[in-house]
Design a protein around this motif. Structure first.
Motif, PDB file in Angstrom:
ATOM      1  N   GLU A  85       3.148   8.134  15.373  1.00 30.86           N
ATOM      2  CA  GLU A  85       1.932   8.518  16.101  1.00 30.86           C
ATOM      3  C   GLU A  85       1.970   8.014  17.541  1.00 30.86           C
ATOM      4  O   GLU A  85       1.596   8.730  18.473  1.00 30.86           O
ATOM      5  CB  GLU A  85       0.688   7.980  15.383  1.00 30.86           C
ATOM      6  N   LEU A  86       2.445   6.788  17.749  1.00 26.92           N
ATOM      7  CA  LEU A  86       2.513   6.240  19.107  1.00 26.92           C
ATOM      8  C   LEU A  86       3.607   6.931  19.920  1.00 26.92           C
ATOM      9  O   LEU A  86       3.411   7.244  21.100  1.00 26.92           O
ATOM     10  CB  LEU A  86       2.744   4.726  19.075  1.00 26.92           C
ATOM     11  N   LEU A  87       4.744   7.194  19.300  1.00 26.15           N
ATOM     12  CA  LEU A  87       5.828   7.876  20.017  1.00 26.15           C
ATOM     13  C   LEU A  87       5.402   9.267  20.487  1.00 26.15           C
ATOM     14  O   LEU A  87       5.916   9.771  21.491  1.00 26.15           O
ATOM     15  CB  LEU A  87       7.066   7.993  19.119  1.00 26.15           C
ATOM     16  N   GLU A  88       4.478   9.889  19.775  1.00 27.50           N
ATOM     17  CA  GLU A  88       4.034  11.243  20.130  1.00 27.50           C
ATOM     18  C   GLU A  88       2.950  11.262  21.202  1.00 27.50           C
ATOM     19  O   GLU A  88       2.585  12.328  21.690  1.00 27.50           O
ATOM     20  CB  GLU A  88       3.576  11.980  18.868  1.00 27.50           C
ATOM     21  N   VAL A  89       2.439  10.097  21.609  1.00 27.17           N
ATOM     22  CA  VAL A  89       1.445  10.036  22.682  1.00 27.17           C
ATOM     23  C   VAL A  89       2.158  10.306  24.010  1.00 27.17           C
ATOM     24  O   VAL A  89       3.205   9.732  24.283  1.00 27.17           O
ATOM     25  CB  VAL A  89       0.743   8.659  22.712  1.00 27.17           C
ATOM     26  N   GLU A  90       1.586  11.176  24.810  1.00 24.76           N
ATOM     27  CA  GLU A  90       2.251  11.601  26.035  1.00 24.76           C
ATOM     28  C   GLU A  90       2.179  10.587  27.171  1.00 24.76           C
ATOM     29  O   GLU A  90       3.107  10.473  27.956  1.00 24.76           O
ATOM     30  CB  GLU A  90       1.694  12.953  26.494  1.00 24.76           C
ATOM     31  N   GLU A  91       1.087   9.843  27.286  1.00 20.37           N
ATOM     32  CA  GLU A  91       0.920   8.959  28.439  1.00 20.37           C
ATOM     33  C   GLU A  91       0.763   7.501  28.015  1.00 20.37           C
ATOM     34  O   GLU A  91      -0.228   7.121  27.392  1.00 20.37           O
ATOM     35  CB  GLU A  91      -0.305   9.392  29.257  1.00 20.37           C
ATOM     36  N   ALA A  92       1.770   6.686  28.369  1.00 23.18           N
ATOM     37  CA  ALA A  92       1.689   5.250  28.094  1.00 23.18           C
ATOM     38  C   ALA A  92       0.506   4.666  28.850  1.00 23.18           C
ATOM     39  O   ALA A  92       0.303   4.948  30.026  1.00 23.18           O
ATOM     40  CB  ALA A  92       2.980   4.565  28.518  1.00 23.18           C
ATOM     41  N   GLY A  93      -0.283   3.862  28.156  1.00 23.35           N
ATOM     42  CA  GLY A  93      -1.421   3.218  28.782  1.00 23.35           C
ATOM     43  C   GLY A  93      -2.713   4.000  28.703  1.00 23.35           C
ATOM     44  O   GLY A  93      -3.771   3.501  29.104  1.00 23.35           O
ATOM     45  N   SER A  94      -2.677   5.213  28.185  1.00 22.08           N
ATOM     46  CA  SER A  94      -3.900   6.006  28.024  1.00 22.08           C
ATOM     47  C   SER A  94      -4.743   5.412  26.894  1.00 22.08           C
ATOM     48  O   SER A  94      -4.291   4.544  26.143  1.00 22.08           O
ATOM     49  CB  SER A  94      -3.543   7.458  27.692  1.00 22.08           C
ATOM     50  N   ASP A  95      -5.964   5.884  26.780  1.00 19.46           N
ATOM     51  CA  ASP A  95      -6.823   5.431  25.681  1.00 19.46           C
ATOM     52  C   ASP A  95      -6.183   5.747  24.328  1.00 19.46           C
ATOM     53  O   ASP A  95      -6.243   4.933  23.403  1.00 19.46           O
ATOM     54  CB  ASP A  95      -8.208   6.087  25.759  1.00 19.46           C
ATOM     55  N   GLU A  96      -5.579   6.935  24.230  1.00 16.58           N
ATOM     56  CA  GLU A  96      -4.912   7.304  22.977  1.00 16.58           C
ATOM     57  C   GLU A  96      -3.755   6.348  22.684  1.00 16.58           C
ATOM     58  O   GLU A  96      -3.561   5.927  21.544  1.00 16.58           O
ATOM     59  CB  GLU A  96      -4.406   8.752  23.054  1.00 16.58           C
ATOM     60  N   TRP A  97      -2.992   6.014  23.723  1.00 19.18           N
ATOM     61  CA  TRP A  97      -1.870   5.061  23.592  1.00 19.18           C
ATOM     62  C   TRP A  97      -2.396   3.734  23.039  1.00 19.18           C
ATOM     63  O   TRP A  97      -1.848   3.191  22.082  1.00 19.18           O
ATOM     64  CB  TRP A  97      -1.205   4.860  24.954  1.00 19.18           C
ATOM     65  N   ASP A  98      -3.449   3.207  23.675  1.00 20.34           N
ATOM     66  CA  ASP A  98      -3.989   1.916  23.246  1.00 20.34           C
ATOM     67  C   ASP A  98      -4.454   1.956  21.796  1.00 20.34           C
ATOM     68  O   ASP A  98      -4.210   1.029  21.030  1.00 20.34           O
ATOM     69  CB  ASP A  98      -5.152   1.497  24.157  1.00 20.34           C
ATOM     70  N   GLU A  99      -5.097   3.057  21.412  1.00 22.42           N
ATOM     71  CA  GLU A  99      -5.584   3.210  20.035  1.00 22.42           C
ATOM     72  C   GLU A  99      -4.419   3.240  19.041  1.00 22.42           C
ATOM     73  O   GLU A  99      -4.432   2.543  18.021  1.00 22.42           O
ATOM     74  CB  GLU A  99      -6.400   4.500  19.935  1.00 22.42           C
ATOM     75  N   LYS A 100      -3.404   4.034  19.344  1.00 24.14           N
ATOM     76  CA  LYS A 100      -2.248   4.157  18.438  1.00 24.14           C
ATOM     77  C   LYS A 100      -1.429   2.866  18.418  1.00 24.14           C
ATOM     78  O   LYS A 100      -0.887   2.486  17.377  1.00 24.14           O
ATOM     79  CB  LYS A 100      -1.350   5.327  18.839  1.00 24.14           C
ATOM     80  N   LEU A 101      -1.337   2.197  19.567  1.00 25.84           N
ATOM     81  CA  LEU A 101      -0.615   0.923  19.631  1.00 25.84           C
ATOM     82  C   LEU A 101      -1.287  -0.105  18.731  1.00 25.84           C
ATOM     83  O   LEU A 101      -0.605  -0.811  17.970  1.00 25.84           O
ATOM     84  CB  LEU A 101      -0.536   0.414  21.071  1.00 25.84           C
ATOM     85  N   GLU A 102      -2.608  -0.185  18.776  1.00 24.48           N
ATOM     86  CA  GLU A 102      -3.301  -1.172  17.943  1.00 24.48           C
ATOM     87  C   GLU A 102      -3.135  -0.871  16.459  1.00 24.48           C
ATOM     88  O   GLU A 102      -3.013  -1.789  15.646  1.00 24.48           O
ATOM     89  CB  GLU A 102      -4.767  -1.292  18.347  1.00 24.48           C
ATOM     90  N   LYS A 103      -3.087   0.396  16.108  1.00 23.63           N
ATOM     91  CA  LYS A 103      -2.830   0.772  14.707  1.00 23.63           C
ATOM     92  C   LYS A 103      -1.427   0.304  14.293  1.00 23.63           C
ATOM     93  O   LYS A 103      -1.237  -0.231  13.199  1.00 23.63           O
ATOM     94  CB  LYS A 103      -2.972   2.289  14.553  1.00 23.63           C
ATOM     95  N   LEU A 104      -0.450   0.490  15.178  1.00 26.33           N
ATOM     96  CA  LEU A 104       0.920   0.045  14.904  1.00 26.33           C
ATOM     97  C   LEU A 104       0.990  -1.473  14.805  1.00 26.33           C
ATOM     98  O   LEU A 104       1.600  -2.011  13.874  1.00 26.33           O
ATOM     99  CB  LEU A 104       1.865   0.557  16.006  1.00 26.33           C
ATOM    100  N   VAL A 105       0.360  -2.163  15.750  1.00 23.61           N
ATOM    101  CA  VAL A 105       0.346  -3.633  15.730  1.00 23.61           C
ATOM    102  C   VAL A 105      -0.234  -4.128  14.409  1.00 23.61           C
ATOM    103  O   VAL A 105       0.335  -5.016  13.756  1.00 23.61           O
ATOM    104  CB  VAL A 105      -0.454  -4.199  16.929  1.00 23.61           C
ATOM    105  N   GLN A 106      -1.338  -3.544  13.997  1.00 21.77           N
ATOM    106  CA  GLN A 106      -1.990  -3.970  12.756  1.00 21.77           C
ATOM    107  C   GLN A 106      -1.064  -3.760  11.553  1.00 21.77           C
ATOM    108  O   GLN A 106      -0.917  -4.647  10.712  1.00 21.77           O
ATOM    109  CB  GLN A 106      -3.301  -3.221  12.571  1.00 21.77           C
TER     110      GLN A 106
END
Length: 163
Positions: A85-106
């Motif tokens: 899901e994070l790899l498929e986000v187009e823009e690093a640092g976007s709100d979507e990126w932050d949301e998917k990153l936190e899901k991955l971190v968790q």
């Protein structure tokens, strides 16, 4: 090869490296995309090496819970899905990126914490150092083979998740 061959220590080092990469992926001053590429390779190589070389061997020890090992494999799947899901986000640092990153971190930190408390402590208590070093060499070789193959590419992660 690392300066230790103990599979427990090698796995722990990967966990600490993943934590470092999480910090870089969260930092506005870091190369977030580069950190994600490194993380993707490490996570996939690490999980595939554990599942191929470590988990099957540890299931043979009477004081290491098979259910914990199988649960670890299930958690790898969850981490892989969150990674995709994070790899498929187009823009690093976007709100979507932050949301998917936190899901991955968790997903990954939950797995690492459980694995360290159950599987790795069980290995420390019940597996002789010589055997842990044998497993460490096998883990490291498989991990390196996967890294050289570019295992963290979005296409490969997608194949793993869909299989």
């Amino acid at each position: 090869m690392a300066d230790t061959q103990d599979v427990v220590e090698l796995i722990l080092r990967d966990h600490r490296r993943m934590e470092d990469l999480f910090r870089r992926m969260r930092s506005v001053e870091a190369d977030r995309s580069g950190a994600l590429r490194e993380f993707a390779d490490l996570l996939i190589a690490h999980a595939l090496a554990e599942e191929a070389k470590v988990y099957p061997a540890l299931k043979r020890y009477k004081n290491i819970d098979d259910e914990e090992v199988e649960h670890g494999e299930h958690e790898h799947d969850e981490g892989n899905e969150a990674l995709l899901e994070l790899l498929e986000v187009e823009e690093a640092g976007s709100d979507e990126w932050d949301e998917k990153l936190e899901k991955l971190v968790q997903a990954v930190t939950h797995h690492a914490d459980e694995e360290e408390r159950t599987i790795l402590n069980g290995a420390r208590e019940n597996v002789a150092m010589e055997r842990r070093e044998d497993l460490g060499r096998a883990f490291w070789q498989e991990r390196e083979r996967q890294l050289k193959a570019g295992c963290g590419s979005v296409d490969n992660v997608r194949k793993i998740v869909e299989s």
